[in-house]
Design an enzyme around this catalytic site. Structure first.
Site, PDB file in Angstrom:
ATOM      1  CG  HIS A 145     -30.997 -17.093  -4.622  1.00 12.29           C
ATOM      2  ND1 HIS A 145     -30.594 -16.374  -3.526  1.00 12.29           N
ATOM      3  CD2 HIS A 145     -31.836 -16.290  -5.306  1.00 12.29           C
ATOM      4  CE1 HIS A 145     -31.183 -15.198  -3.531  1.00 12.29           C
ATOM      5  NE2 HIS A 145     -31.945 -15.114  -4.606  1.00 12.29           N
TER       6      HIS A 145
ATOM      7  CD  GLU B  71     -13.616  -1.731  -5.856  1.00 15.93           C
ATOM      8  OE1 GLU B  71     -14.180  -2.790  -6.150  1.00 15.93           O
ATOM      9  OE2 GLU B  71     -14.085  -0.917  -5.040  1.00 15.93           O
TER      10      GLU B  71
ATOM     11  CG  ASP C 148     -15.442  -4.391  -9.546  1.00 16.56           C
ATOM     12  OD1 ASP C 148     -16.037  -5.139 -10.336  1.00 16.56           O
ATOM     13  OD2 ASP C 148     -16.023  -3.654  -8.739  1.00 16.56           O
TER      14      ASP C 148
ATOM     15  CB  CYS D 168     -12.044  -8.765   0.470  1.00 18.72           C
ATOM     16  SG  CYS D 168     -12.251  -7.232  -0.467  1.00 18.72           S
TER      17      CYS D 168
END
Length: 588
Positions: free
Chosen positions: A199, A441, A465, A512
């Site tokens: 956060h 990935e 990943d 991405c």
């Protein structure tokens, strides 16, 4: 020789929000409340249940008030984090389990809350996706609030922060991070815990406040009032730096600000190299509320829309109608720009209302993403039907995660076609052409990219990943995180193979993962020949500016020279030196 009385301390964390800053340390010490452990007499059980109920109601009211405050000041994005905390207060996994412990084990509510929180955190620890694994800290924030309310202690205590303070903390709750950032007096954040998707990192990036997270024992090593310089890109922290080091940081800040301002001025221009190689720069997103920020930073489309949030913190799986409304909103908001929506990328332990499978020893390698969807066809079909219906409202691309072989892709496409046929027969309007691609990935997908390219409409490389699986490491594990090397020769060769297969088949290839938005790798990705890169909003202008100031021919020359080297360290040093020489000459 330096004449300063206090020696400089150098620390290293994770660069979570770019920017260079210098200020005085403000230590925020929100100590966790000590939890009393009491056994209850039978007559005390019912009053204890009522006490717990009141604490939950009080906690919910506090979060609702905070949410309203933050919504008014910051917009809806950060408020959604607090809404997720409110939903957690109603989650049967918390509420019912605490109630059961009070009744059956006859323990006090505070003790029961802590026991359940530990169990829930263990569930989050087993989620492969880093973003969602970071949400385990939410369990702590919610549990701590409830326990404090049970004990009648003060929560959300306001603190007076001096101007240009560097806030240093073991960890920060979403409420603390958002409220302090809103004060306008915070020059930067440093936390012991957290990663790129914590956060604190999300709030800091949204507020464009430099931040370093995951800095180990920084909150113990930095004292109140210490002069602190931090670089939110490299993760470097200098405590009580020399005047010469401060001057270097300030010069770096000036250069960085000029670079950002220049980048923002050209944010709406296409990312075209000086020798006319075009790359589309897209945005990654979780919530529709992020779209205005992506567009204002020059994103040309959505390269990754995570749909997993729809499955978390609720009692039942989202209905087809809920899926449809969410996707329709995003597609309409993007006004015909391409939107890539990823199908569910969770494991069964986080899908609400579903029969839990046996505990998996290694969930990252287990039944998740497309594997889970193919094992739970009705759940998958509901999402596919919603995507097809929404396709009539924009330019939709469907992306299937964790593909490891051609058979999985064929099965996924078969399900999609079956849904399309049924909807068409029912007279439902569907978009003319929906591209169906895969997230590359896994090493297996990288190695058979030529075969997959024959059956996919596009590739999108998920580097987080792919790098972990290629190197056989968990980058959250501090003992082996140093092996996470995007510029390892094995990773570069995998990327070359993926891009080459896509080009040979005539399909677009994008990236991405985090690597796409890091300016350090922009020339490497330009050289490799990616067609699209997708990243967070704030990264778009900087990467676009680097592409526009470079030629692809020079980038290829740089990459070829780098790949003649042997170790990841040698390659990174070569790339970093060249990038700093070209773009960041005044960095410290």
């Amino acid at each position: 020789m330096s004449t300063q009385a206090t020696p400089t301390l150098s620390l290293k964390g994770i660069g979570a929000s770019p920017g260079v800053t210098v200020g005085n340390a403000f230590i925020l010490d929100r100590k966790r409340v000590r939890t009393p452990k009491l056994r209850l007499a039978e007559a005390e059980v019912e009053p204890e249940r009522q006490r717990m109920k009141l604490a939950l109601e009080l906690s919910d009211g506090q979060l609702a008030e905070l949410k309203d405050q933050i919504s008014r000041a910051e917009g809806h994005d950060h408020a959604l984090i607090l809404e997720a905390h409110r939903m957690m207060l109603q989650d049967p996994m918390l509420v019912d389990e605490v109630d059961r412990l009070i009744i059956e084990d006859r323990i006090n509510a505070e003790w029961a809350v802590r026991r359940v929180a530990r169990k829930l955190k263990h569930l989050f620890d087993n989620i492969p996706d880093e973003y969602f694994r970071e949400r385990r800290s939410d369990v702590d924030y919610v549990a701590d609030r409830v326990v404090r309310n049970l004990m009648g202690q003060e929560v959300d205590e306001e603190v007076e922060i001096p101007e240009n303070a560097i806030v240093v903390a073991h960890d920060l709750s979403p409420a603390d991070a958002a409220m302090m950032a809103r004060s306008g007096r915070v020059g930067g954040f440093i936390t012991d815990l957290g990663g790129q998707t914590s956060h604190t990192a999300i709030v800091a990036r949204a507020r464009e406040t430099p931040a370093v997270v995951g800095a180990g024992r920084a909150s113990e090593q930095i004292s109140p009032g210490d002069l602190v310089a931090l670089d939110g890109e490299t993760g470097v922290i200098l405590v009580n730096p020399t005047p010469e080091q401060i001057a270097l940081f300030q010069e770096a800040r000036r250069v960085r600000q000029e670079s950002e301002q220049l980048a923002l001025r050209t944010k709406d221009l296409p990312a075209v190299s000086t020798d006319e190689y075009r790359i589309r720069l897209n945005g990654n997103m979780e919530f529709p509320e992020e779209i205005p920020s992506l567009l204002s930073h020059g994103a040309e489309g959505i390269g990754l829309y995570r749909t997993e949030f729809m499955f978390l913190d609720r009692k039942t799986v989202p209905t087809e109608e809920e899926h449809y409304r969410a996707y329709k909103q995003v597609l309409e908001s993007m006004g015909g720009r391409p939107v890539t929506i990823r199908t569910l990328d969770l494991g069964g332990d986080k899908v609400p209302g579903k029969t839990k499978h046996e505990k998996e020893p290694n969930p990252a390698m287990g039944l998740r993403a497309i594997r889970y969807c193919l094992a739970n066809r009705e759940l998958f079909r509901a999402q596919l039907r919603a995507l097809l219906r929404a396709s009539a409202h924009g330019n939709l691309r469907i992306m299937v995660p964790l593909i490891s072989g051609v058979s999985e892709l064929r099965e996924a496409r078969s399900e999609l076609e079956a849904c399309r046929t049924a909807l068409s027969r029912a007279g439902v309007r569907i978009g003319n052409r929906i591209q169906v691609g895969i997230m590359v990935e896994t090493p297996s997908a990288a190695l058979i990219a030529d075969r997959l390219a024959q059956e996919a409409d596009f590739f999108s490389v998920g580097t987080n990943d792919l790098i972990q699986y290629t190197m056989a490491i968990d980058r959250q594990n501090r003992d082996v995180a140093y092996l996470y090397k995007p510029l390892h020769l094995a990773v570069l060769r995998s990327l070359q193979n993926i891009v080459g297969a896509a080009k040979a088949a005539g399909i677009p290839v994008s990236m991405c993962g985090e690597m796409a938005g890091d300016p350090l790798y922009a020339l490497v990705l330009l050289a490799l020949g990616f067609d699209e890169l997708s990243m967070t909003a704030g990264q778009v202008p900087l990467v676009k500016n680097i592409v526009r100031r470079s030629s692809r021919a020079e980038a290829v020359e740089l990459l070829n020279a780098a790949m003649e080297l042997t170790t990841a360290e040698e390659i990174e040093r070569h790339i970093r030196t060249e990038m700093e020489r070209r773009f960041l000459a005044a960095d410290p």
